[in-house]
Design an enzyme around this catalytic site. Structure first.
Site, PDB file in Angstrom:
ATOM      1  N   HIS A 127       0.822  -1.225   0.000  1.00 39.49           N
ATOM      2  CA  HIS A 127       0.000   0.000   0.000  1.00 39.49           C
ATOM      3  C   HIS A 127       0.851   1.268   0.000  1.00 39.49           C
ATOM      4  O   HIS A 127       0.317   2.361  -0.253  1.00 39.49           O
ATOM      5  CB  HIS A 127      -0.928   0.021   1.214  1.00 39.49           C
ATOM      6  CG  HIS A 127      -1.991  -1.024   1.185  1.00 39.49           C
ATOM      7  ND1 HIS A 127      -2.830  -1.214   0.103  1.00 39.49           N
ATOM      8  CD2 HIS A 127      -2.359  -1.956   2.110  1.00 39.49           C
ATOM      9  CE1 HIS A 127      -3.665  -2.212   0.361  1.00 39.49           C
ATOM     10  NE2 HIS A 127      -3.391  -2.679   1.559  1.00 39.49           N
ATOM     11  N   ASP A 164      -2.898 -10.515  -2.714  1.00 41.65           N
ATOM     12  CA  ASP A 164      -3.457 -10.044  -1.451  1.00 41.65           C
ATOM     13  C   ASP A 164      -4.921  -9.658  -1.660  1.00 41.65           C
ATOM     14  O   ASP A 164      -5.295  -9.198  -2.746  1.00 41.65           O
ATOM     15  CB  ASP A 164      -2.662  -8.823  -0.987  1.00 41.65           C
ATOM     16  CG  ASP A 164      -2.961  -8.408   0.440  1.00 41.65           C
ATOM     17  OD1 ASP A 164      -2.136  -8.688   1.326  1.00 41.65           O
ATOM     18  OD2 ASP A 164      -4.019  -7.788   0.672  1.00 41.65           O
ATOM     19  N   HIS A 166      -6.460  -7.178  -0.503  1.00 37.33           N
ATOM     20  CA  HIS A 166      -6.556  -5.733  -0.686  1.00 37.33           C
ATOM     21  C   HIS A 166      -5.710  -5.321  -1.888  1.00 37.33           C
ATOM     22  O   HIS A 166      -4.583  -5.807  -2.049  1.00 37.33           O
ATOM     23  CB  HIS A 166      -6.066  -4.988   0.559  1.00 37.33           C
ATOM     24  CG  HIS A 166      -6.797  -5.363   1.811  1.00 37.33           C
ATOM     25  ND1 HIS A 166      -6.349  -6.354   2.662  1.00 37.33           N
ATOM     26  CD2 HIS A 166      -7.951  -4.888   2.340  1.00 37.33           C
ATOM     27  CE1 HIS A 166      -7.197  -6.471   3.667  1.00 37.33           C
ATOM     28  NE2 HIS A 166      -8.182  -5.603   3.495  1.00 37.33           N
ATOM     29  N   ASP A 247      -4.770 -12.995   2.972  1.00 37.48           N
ATOM     30  CA  ASP A 247      -5.999 -12.536   3.606  1.00 37.48           C
ATOM     31  C   ASP A 247      -7.245 -12.769   2.763  1.00 37.48           C
ATOM     32  O   ASP A 247      -8.352 -12.390   3.170  1.00 37.48           O
ATOM     33  CB  ASP A 247      -5.900 -11.068   4.042  1.00 37.48           C
ATOM     34  CG  ASP A 247      -5.112 -10.196   3.080  1.00 37.48           C
ATOM     35  OD1 ASP A 247      -4.760 -10.671   1.985  1.00 37.48           O
ATOM     36  OD2 ASP A 247      -4.842  -9.040   3.428  1.00 37.48           O
TER      37      ASP A 247
END
Length: 309
Positions: A127, A164, A166, A247
């Site tokens: 991120h 991931d 996200h 995740d």
């Protein structure tokens, strides 16, 4: 296969109750102590230098993080650099070791010391943009490793794969400026950070496949098999770098996907096949998200077992 990690990555403490806890990495390392992984070549992650960081991040941003880290060290207190991203007294060392692990792994696979490597590190990185820490991430370790492959080894085609749950907005932000990079991502949508639409293409080198909440094995595998892996093969990468977040597992508390460990093993095997076909087997993965300790303990070994020689 090499395993890069460092005790400093366990010392980063975002605070009680924070989901990005040292227990995440501890659960992965404990799972990899199994006899099945006895042959892993275990290496201590070095620190990334500021010059390495500045290949992916603006120099002013790097200087700001170092200055904030000095303030933390003087005061013995933590600072929030983002709503949910904490800089604690031990954070800078952990982040430097995390980025350094990926750089060292890139050097190892490109110099022929090994064909594959896994960086068991934290904090995560995908991120972090060129100018901003966010989403638990300080420095974008995978983007730093990719930039190192281009600058230090002269590669022309480096692929970044991100599974991931996200979207790796920071990696996309950095990769979209560099046509020698390819960025491929599956991620849940809608979900933090709200980026990663299928319409986002960078310089024609970004391909996102957002997946709805509840997505399970069949749709996940079909998306990679039919959409993303063919693009990866067409790119003919000289090196594969993977933002390996776990995740999207059905047990994860921060998302709503329905994958199991066998799905990460499947993708690990597919990426290994493509790395063998186009990149002399060169594949480097770095731990990103994953917030269920039991899911991490099962999914990471499954993913890595599929890549063992």
């Amino acid at each position: 296969m090499r395993l890069y990690t460092h005790d400093a990555c366990l010392a980063h403490q975002p605070g009680a109750g924070h989901p990005e806890s040292p227990a995440r990495l501890a659960s992965v390392l404990h799972a990899l102590d199994h006899d099945h992984f006895a042959a892993l070549d275990r290496c201590e992650a070095p620190r990334a230098t500021r010059a390495m960081l500045e290949r992916a991040h603006d120099a002013d941003y790097v200087a700001r993080i170092f200055a904030l880290a000095e303030e933390c060290a003087r005061n013995g207190a933590s600072l929030h650099v983002d709503a949910d991203t904490v800089l604690a007294p031990a954070t800078l060392e952990a982040a430097l070791r995390a980025a350094g692990a990926v750089v060292a792994a890139v050097d190892a696979v490109l110099d022929g010391a090994c064909r594959r490597a896994f960086c068991a590190v934290r904090p995560p990185g995908h991120h972090a943009t060129a100018t901003q820490a966010m989403g638990f991430c300080i420095f974008n370790s995978v983007a730093i490793g990719a930039a190192h492959a281009l600058a230090a080894h002269g590669l022309k085609r480096v692929a970044i794969i991100d599974f991931d749950v996200h979207h790796g907005n920071g990696t996309q932000d950095i990769a979209a400026r560099e046509p020698r990079l390819l960025y491929l991502s599956t991620h849940q949508s809608p979900l933090y950070p709200g980026t990663g639409a299928a319409s986002e293409h960078g310089r024609g080198n970004v391909f996102n496949a957002p997946l709805p909440p509840g997505t399970g094995s069949e749709e996940f595998r079909a998306t990679w098999h039919e959409l993303l892996l063919p693009r990866l093969a067409a790119f003919r990468p000289q090196l594969l770098l993977v933002s390996a977040g776990f995740d999207a597992h059905r047990l994860d508390p921060l998302a709503d996907m329905n994958l199991g460990s066998e799905d990460f093993a499947w993708l690990g095997a597919e990426l290994t096949t493509l790395a063998d076909a186009h990149a002399s087997g060169r594949l480097v993965s770095a731990l990103e998200g994953g917030y269920s300790l039991s899911a991490l303990a099962a999914a990471v070994p499954a993913y890595l077992a599929a890549q063992l020689d």
